[in-house]
Structure formats: C-alpha cells, structure tokens
Design a protein around this motif. Structure first.
Motif, mmCIF file in Angstrom:
data_model
loop_
_atom_site.group_PDB
_atom_site.id
_atom_site.type_symbol
_atom_site.label_atom_id
_atom_site.label_comp_id
_atom_site.label_asym_id
_atom_site.label_seq_id
_atom_site.Cartn_x
_atom_site.Cartn_y
_atom_site.Cartn_z
ATOM 1 N N ALA A 1 0.811 -1.109 -0.210
ATOM 2 C CA ALA A 1 0.021 0.041 -0.114
ATOM 3 C C ALA A 1 0.910 1.183 0.028
ATOM 4 O O ALA A 1 1.827 1.331 0.544
ATOM 5 N N ALA A 2 0.395 2.410 -0.539
ATOM 6 C CA ALA A 2 1.209 3.603 -0.762
ATOM 7 C C ALA A 2 -0.024 4.669 -0.294
ATOM 8 O O ALA A 2 -1.078 4.784 -0.602
ATOM 9 N N TYR A 3 0.776 5.651 0.321
ATOM 10 C CA TYR A 3 0.066 6.956 0.949
ATOM 11 C C TYR A 3 0.592 8.119 0.416
ATOM 12 O O TYR A 3 1.719 8.423 0.806
ATOM 13 N N ALA A 4 -0.149 9.023 -0.192
ATOM 14 C CA ALA A 4 0.489 10.270 -0.564
ATOM 15 C C ALA A 4 0.057 11.189 0.051
ATOM 16 O O ALA A 4 -1.291 11.728 0.604
ATOM 17 N N LEU A 5 0.896 12.321 0.424
ATOM 18 C CA LEU A 5 0.709 13.105 1.423
ATOM 19 C C LEU A 5 -0.139 14.573 0.612
ATOM 20 O O LEU A 5 -1.100 14.979 1.486
ATOM 21 N N VAL A 6 -0.019 14.634 -0.516
ATOM 22 C CA VAL A 6 -1.116 15.456 -1.295
ATOM 23 C C VAL A 6 -2.182 15.296 -1.265
ATOM 24 O O VAL A 6 -3.447 15.826 -1.219
ATOM 25 N N ASP A 7 -2.612 13.841 -1.053
ATOM 26 C CA ASP A 7 -3.750 13.216 -1.073
ATOM 27 C C ASP A 7 -4.711 13.311 0.235
ATOM 28 O O ASP A 7 -5.767 13.594 0.478
ATOM 29 N N ILE A 8 -3.625 13.250 1.281
ATOM 30 C CA ILE A 8 -4.320 13.166 2.746
ATOM 31 C C ILE A 8 -4.137 14.566 3.366
ATOM 32 O O ILE A 8 -5.179 15.080 4.072
ATOM 33 N N VAL A 9 -3.203 15.458 3.261
ATOM 34 C CA VAL A 9 -3.180 16.608 3.594
ATOM 35 C C VAL A 9 -3.294 17.787 2.904
ATOM 36 O O VAL A 9 -3.636 19.229 3.203
ATOM 37 N N GLY A 10 -3.184 17.460 1.464
ATOM 38 C CA GLY A 10 -3.345 18.663 0.571
ATOM 39 C C GLY A 10 -1.937 19.041 -0.019
ATOM 40 O O GLY A 10 -1.090 19.055 0.997
ATOM 41 N N ARG A 11 -1.881 19.509 -1.025
ATOM 42 C CA ARG A 11 -0.676 20.024 -1.838
ATOM 43 C C ARG A 11 0.096 21.002 -1.072
ATOM 44 O O ARG A 11 1.260 21.120 -0.794
ATOM 45 N N GLU A 12 -0.896 22.322 -0.921
ATOM 46 C CA GLU A 12 -0.300 23.485 -0.240
ATOM 47 C C GLU A 12 0.332 23.065 1.156
ATOM 48 O O GLU A 12 1.510 23.402 1.589
ATOM 49 N N GLU A 13 -0.353 22.348 1.866
ATOM 50 C CA GLU A 13 0.161 21.874 3.344
ATOM 51 C C GLU A 13 1.327 21.100 3.183
ATOM 52 O O GLU A 13 2.460 21.021 3.838
ATOM 53 N N ALA A 14 1.494 20.288 2.270
ATOM 54 C CA ALA A 14 2.577 19.254 1.945
ATOM 55 C C ALA A 14 3.962 19.767 1.726
ATOM 56 O O ALA A 14 4.758 19.499 2.117
ATOM 57 N N PHE A 15 3.640 20.949 0.906
ATOM 58 C CA PHE A 15 4.894 21.672 0.445
ATOM 59 C C PHE A 15 5.347 22.832 1.725
ATOM 60 O O PHE A 15 6.508 22.882 1.844
ATOM 61 N N ALA A 16 4.495 23.261 2.192
ATOM 62 C CA ALA A 16 4.594 24.297 3.184
ATOM 63 C C ALA A 16 5.075 23.678 4.443
ATOM 64 O O ALA A 16 6.153 24.453 5.152
ATOM 65 N N ARG A 17 4.769 22.658 4.978
ATOM 66 C CA ARG A 17 5.178 22.011 6.125
ATOM 67 C C ARG A 17 5.335 20.374 6.012
ATOM 68 O O ARG A 17 4.808 19.597 6.474
ATOM 69 N N PRO A 18 6.441 20.199 5.131
ATOM 70 C CA PRO A 18 6.613 18.781 4.842
ATOM 71 C C PRO A 18 6.856 17.693 5.685
ATOM 72 O O PRO A 18 6.182 16.584 5.872
ATOM 73 N N ALA A 19 7.764 18.156 6.749
ATOM 74 C CA ALA A 19 8.090 17.015 7.869
ATOM 75 C C ALA A 19 6.642 16.986 8.865
ATOM 76 O O ALA A 19 6.530 15.823 9.165
ATOM 77 N N ASP A 20 6.184 18.158 9.038
ATOM 78 C CA ASP A 20 4.728 17.992 9.982
ATOM 79 C C ASP A 20 3.822 16.942 9.199
ATOM 80 O O ASP A 20 3.101 16.009 9.872
ATOM 81 N N SER A 21 3.642 17.374 7.811
ATOM 82 C CA SER A 21 2.944 16.557 7.090
ATOM 83 C C SER A 21 2.835 15.355 6.999
ATOM 84 O O SER A 21 2.264 14.254 7.080
ATOM 85 N N LEU A 22 4.195 14.837 6.807
ATOM 86 C CA LEU A 22 4.904 13.184 6.782
ATOM 87 C C LEU A 22 4.516 12.739 8.104
ATOM 88 O O LEU A 22 3.941 11.699 8.271
ATOM 89 N N ALA A 23 4.545 13.582 9.058
ATOM 90 C CA ALA A 23 4.658 12.866 10.513
ATOM 91 C C ALA A 23 2.985 12.668 10.685
ATOM 92 O O ALA A 23 2.669 11.647 11.247
#
Length: 380
Positions: free
Chosen positions: A344-366
């Motif tokens: 299975a694979a999980y995408a940050l842009v799908d779960i937290v949104g593209r803007e949040e994923a790029f603005a706060r990548p570490a927090d988004s990944l966590a």
C-alpha cells in the motif's frame, strides 16, 4: 511491533534523514509502545554521504572543490575506519558537479540551456584526491543528480590526466570536441592500489541512443537535437582516445559519464542502493522487523526501476515482511505497486493537501504516518 522506517529523500523538501525522523515521530504518536527504527536510505545521488554518516558514523572531512563552472564550492566526504578493512571514503559527486550548482533558466526550475556543454566534473576528481590523501584505501563515489555531461574528463584531469590541446578535459563537451591527444598515466598512478567504486543504479552506456546525453541530457539543459548531437559526438571523440570498449560497459553513462571515467581507472560499478543497504546492514534490519516502511518524494514509474522504495520492498519480500510506502505523491496504481512488493502507498498531497505538504513537509509526513499507524500497527 518492530517497525523499520527506510525512506529515500523527499526531493526539494526533506532529506532522507529528515523524512525517516518524521515518519518515526508520527508513528510513535499513535503507538508509543512500538519499537521504531529509522534507517534513512539513498541510491548514490544527493544525500548519499548524509545517509551513510547517520548509520555508520565515521569522520566528515570538509573540503573546497571546483564546481561545474569553476566556482569554488564546499563539499564533504565521509571517512569510515575498520580495523580489518582499513579506511573507506564515501563521496557524493553531486556536491561537486550537481544540477543544483548550475545557473537556472528563466522558469527557475531547469538549468540554463546549454550550460552543461561547458560544465566540468573536475571537482569530483579533487574529492577523490582528498580521500586518498586522507588515507582511504577504498573510495566509493555516489553517482546521481549530476549537472555535467563530460564523460568524467574533468575528474580525470584533476587526478593528473593530460590532454592536447591543454585544458580540453576541463571545459565540458564543448572543449572535448577539439581533443586530439590524451595521457591518463598520471591519473592511473595517482590511484594505484586504491579500490575505486562507482555507486549508481544507472546502467546506461556512455554513447548512443541509451547513452548519457540522449537519456539524461535534457534534464541538464541539453535540449534539442543539435546540442545533443554535438555533445554525444564530443564524448565519442573522447572515448576513441580513452577506450571505446569501456564506453559500452553498463553504468558508463551514469552521472554524465562519470561512471565511464571510474571504469577507465580500473574501478568497478555496483548498484547504489545495494552499496548503502549493505553498508548499513539493511537486510538484517528488515528480517528483524514486523513491518517495513519506505518512501520518497514522488512514487512513480521511475521508482519502479531500481530506486530505493523498490529496493527496500525487494528485501522485505525476501524476508517475508510486509512493506508499505509513504510519499509526497503517488503516480502508480495499486497493481503495479504490489507487483513490486509494496502492499500500500499513501500520498501526502491526497491526505493533507498539496499546499500543506509543501509548506510543512516534515509535519505533514508525521501526520500521515500517525494515521497510517492506526491501520498497520497491532496497537493502533
């Protein structure tokens, strides 16, 4: 549960070390009783030295070398001492001739058109020389993310190779086009008794349709048929004088031909992922885990071709351990993922949104890891 976190970098946002730490932190929020082991990975490109230092320790040696256009740039090599094997030096070629060291075009994303025609790998040779001077008996050069396309001619010049006319090895493909004579004896003498290894997952030859120029030239600003033809012709001239047979070897086209230069000096090539995996003991770590997590910035068709996520998944499958991936974006389907061992694979842009994923990548990944733990951890 014992969780192994072994991602590559999230290019442009997080190093592999930062990505591994973020996933581990997020997972622990959901299941603090799980044992989470973070082992950042690389395949020879940017982050190679940092990843190895995080797992192996060793001494970092800071040096200043010539960048691809002759401007001094800082670089770091890693020296790891072993009582039985001696000292191994790990070098990241991108620190000396990486794409990020080339001037940008007007769009700010790609290199200035044509700049790679005069870019040199001279600084990589300086890094190798520094490693030898520091006492390394084995030098492993991580290849990837290069902004040069000079067949490693600049690297050879830094190690003592000479040419006719003088300077023809140091000016990229443009200068190689006028090469009439080559003497590599001094470079070979410089590395006598040194084990030289090219760590790269690229197996392309130096020349032709599958060669360095035609496959990787555009990402370095060599766009259009004419610049490519000129660069490939220049490399052909170089290869005719240096060793045409070696130009056809697997990996000769890696990093704009740095693989070719290393092979010319009697070096060998090994997959970059395997280099790192063996150095950090990844197979044993996988076997000792209940679940393996990998990932990178974009999980796409290129990831399925020998990159870190598939390399980690292959080890997990061999050990009969489930493997999942967390990525910035996922651009391959579930069927292809499972065919490559990723359940299975999980995408940050799908779960937290593209803007949040790029603005706060570490927090988004966590945050994504925290959610994924609820599904995959027995304590979730």
């Amino acid at each position: 549960m014992r969780i192994l976190v072994a991602p590559d970098k999230f290019a442009g946002t997080l190093t592999a070390v930062e990505a591994a730490d973020a996933v581990a932190a997020g997972w622990r929020r959901t299941t603090p009783d799980d044992e989470v082991v973070a082992v950042p990975m690389a395949d020879g490109g940017p982050g190679f030295v940092d990843v190895l230092q995080a797992s192996l320790g060793g001494d970092l040696l800071a040096v200043t070398v010539e960048g691809p256009l002759g401007v001094p740039v800082p670089a770091t090599l890693l020296l790891v001492k072993d009582a039985s094997a001696g000292t191994t030096a790990y070098i990241e070629s991108a620190q000396a001739c990486g794409l990020d060291l080339l001037p940008r075009s007007s769009d700010g994303r790609s290199p200035e058109p044509g700049v790679a025609s005069r870019a040199s790998s001279y600084g990589v040779g300086q890094l190798i020389a520094a490693a030898v001077d520091a006492g390394a008996g084995r030098v492993v050069v991580g290849l990837g993310g290069s902004g040069t396309n000079d067949g490693g001619a600049g690297m050879l010049a830094a190690l003592g190779a000479s040419a006719e006319p003088e300077g023809a090895l140091r000016g990229g493909p443009d200068a190689l086009a006028g090469l009439t004579g080559l003497d590599m004896a001094a470079a070979r003498d410089r590395l006598a008794g040194i084990e030289l290894v090219a760590a790269s997952d690229v197996d392309n030859p130096l020349l032709g349709l599958r060669g360095a120029t035609n496959v990787f030239g555009e990402q370095k600003g060599l766009t259009g048929d004419e610049p490519k033809l000129a660069a490939d012709a220049a490399l052909t001239t170089f290869a005719q004088l240096a060793g045409r047979k070696t130009a056809d070897a697997k990996g000769a086209g890696a990093a704009g031909g740095l693989g070719y230069a290393i092979l010319l000096l009697g070096g060998s090539r090994e997959p970059g992922f395997t280099t790192v995996a063996d150095a950090v003991g990844l197979p044993d770590l996988v076997a000792a885990s209940d679940l393996v997590i990998t990932g990178e910035g974009k999980l796409d068709w290129q990831s399925m071709n020998g990159k870190v996520p598939v390399g980690v998944a292959e080890l997990a499958n061999a050990a009969l351990r489930p493997c999942i991936a967390v990525a910035g974006a996922v651009e391959v389907g579930n069927r292809e993922l499972r065919a490559n061992g990723i359940e299975a694979a999980y995408a940050l842009v799908d779960i937290v949104g593209r803007e949040e994923a790029f603005a706060r990548p570490a927090d988004s990944l966590a945050a994504v890891a925290e959610r994924v733990a609820k599904t995959w951890s027995r304590g979730g």
